[in-house]
Design a protein around this motif. Structure first.
Motif, PDB file in Angstrom:
ATOM      1  N   TRP A   1       0.807  -1.221   0.000  1.00 31.56           N
ATOM      2  CA  TRP A   1       0.000   0.000   0.000  1.00 31.56           C
ATOM      3  C   TRP A   1       0.839   1.269   0.000  1.00 31.56           C
ATOM      4  O   TRP A   1       0.292   2.369   0.060  1.00 31.56           O
ATOM      5  N   ARG A   2       2.149   1.128  -0.071  1.00 29.81           N
ATOM      6  CA  ARG A   2       3.036   2.291  -0.068  1.00 29.81           C
ATOM      7  C   ARG A   2       3.059   2.959  -1.434  1.00 29.81           C
ATOM      8  O   ARG A   2       3.001   2.308  -2.464  1.00 29.81           O
ATOM      9  N   SER A   3       3.152   4.260  -1.389  1.00 27.54           N
ATOM     10  CA  SER A   3       3.459   5.015  -2.605  1.00 27.54           C
ATOM     11  C   SER A   3       4.490   6.058  -2.205  1.00 27.54           C
ATOM     12  O   SER A   3       4.477   6.567  -1.098  1.00 27.54           O
TER      13      SER A   3
ATOM     14  N   HIS B   1       7.078  -1.551  -8.929  1.00 26.10           N
ATOM     15  CA  HIS B   1       6.780  -1.012  -7.594  1.00 26.10           C
ATOM     16  C   HIS B   1       7.374  -1.919  -6.523  1.00 26.10           C
ATOM     17  O   HIS B   1       8.059  -1.459  -5.608  1.00 26.10           O
TER      18      HIS B   1
ATOM     19  N   SER C   1      -0.437   2.702  -5.421  1.00 20.29           N
ATOM     20  CA  SER C   1       0.204   1.562  -4.775  1.00 20.29           C
ATOM     21  C   SER C   1      -0.094   0.291  -5.560  1.00 20.29           C
ATOM     22  O   SER C   1      -1.029   0.238  -6.366  1.00 20.29           O
TER      23      SER C   1
ATOM     24  N   LYS D   1      -7.472   1.288   1.187  1.00 20.80           N
ATOM     25  CA  LYS D   1      -6.104   1.043   1.662  1.00 20.80           C
ATOM     26  C   LYS D   1      -6.120  -0.115   2.633  1.00 20.80           C
ATOM     27  O   LYS D   1      -7.136  -0.406   3.269  1.00 20.80           O
TER      28      LYS D   1
END
Length: 147
Positions: free
Chosen positions: A30-32, A141, A39, A75
């Motif tokens: 879920w990181r950006s 990613h 994400s 999220k």
């Protein structure tokens, strides 16, 4: 053509499942970071929503109702739930494509998705490339954020 499409969708959805499984820290899904808009989790939800809408609902008559906004705003959906949704999507796509005849591929896609009508064949090929595009983003990613 139908068998080819089923093979491509299954292959890339299994790759999507593998990519999500490879995140060792669930929070990284879920990181950006700066310059990364979405994400991996949101891209995964987007792909699930996209395929369930344009294949599952249209051809499989699943009555799936898409909430595209949530695909990008939800999220912290558990990794196990994402994997389950991917597995369900593989089945939905394969079952739905079994309902499509080779003749239907030349017909107009039942929904207007772009500015102009397209054939079903065009739309299904577009969906394979859309899946591959976002799958590549998820792969990048993961490798960028989990070195």
């Amino acid at each position: 053509m139908i068998e080819t499409l089923k093979t491509l969708f299954s292959r890339d959805l299994l790759r999507l499942k593998s990519e999500i499984e490879l995140y060792q820290n669930e929070k990284d899904i879920w990181r950006s970071e700066k310059g990364i808009t979405n994400s991996a989790g949101n891209l995964c939800l987007h792909l699930i929503g996209n395929l369930n809408t344009y294949i599952g609902s249209v051809f499989g008559k699943t009555n799936y109702v898409r909430n595209r906004e949530l695909e990008f705003s939800l999220k912290d959906v558990p990794k196990s739930e994402l994997i389950k949704k991917i597995e369900e999507t593989i089945k939905v796509v394969n079952d739905a494509l079994n309902q499509v005849s080779e003749d239907e591929l030349k017909m107009d896609f039942p929904l207007l998705v772009f500015r102009e009508k397209t054939t079903t064949e065009f739309m299904l090929i577009h969906l394979t490339t859309h899946l591959a595009y976002h799958l590549g983003q998820i792969n990048y990613h993961r490798r960028l954020l989990t070195q």
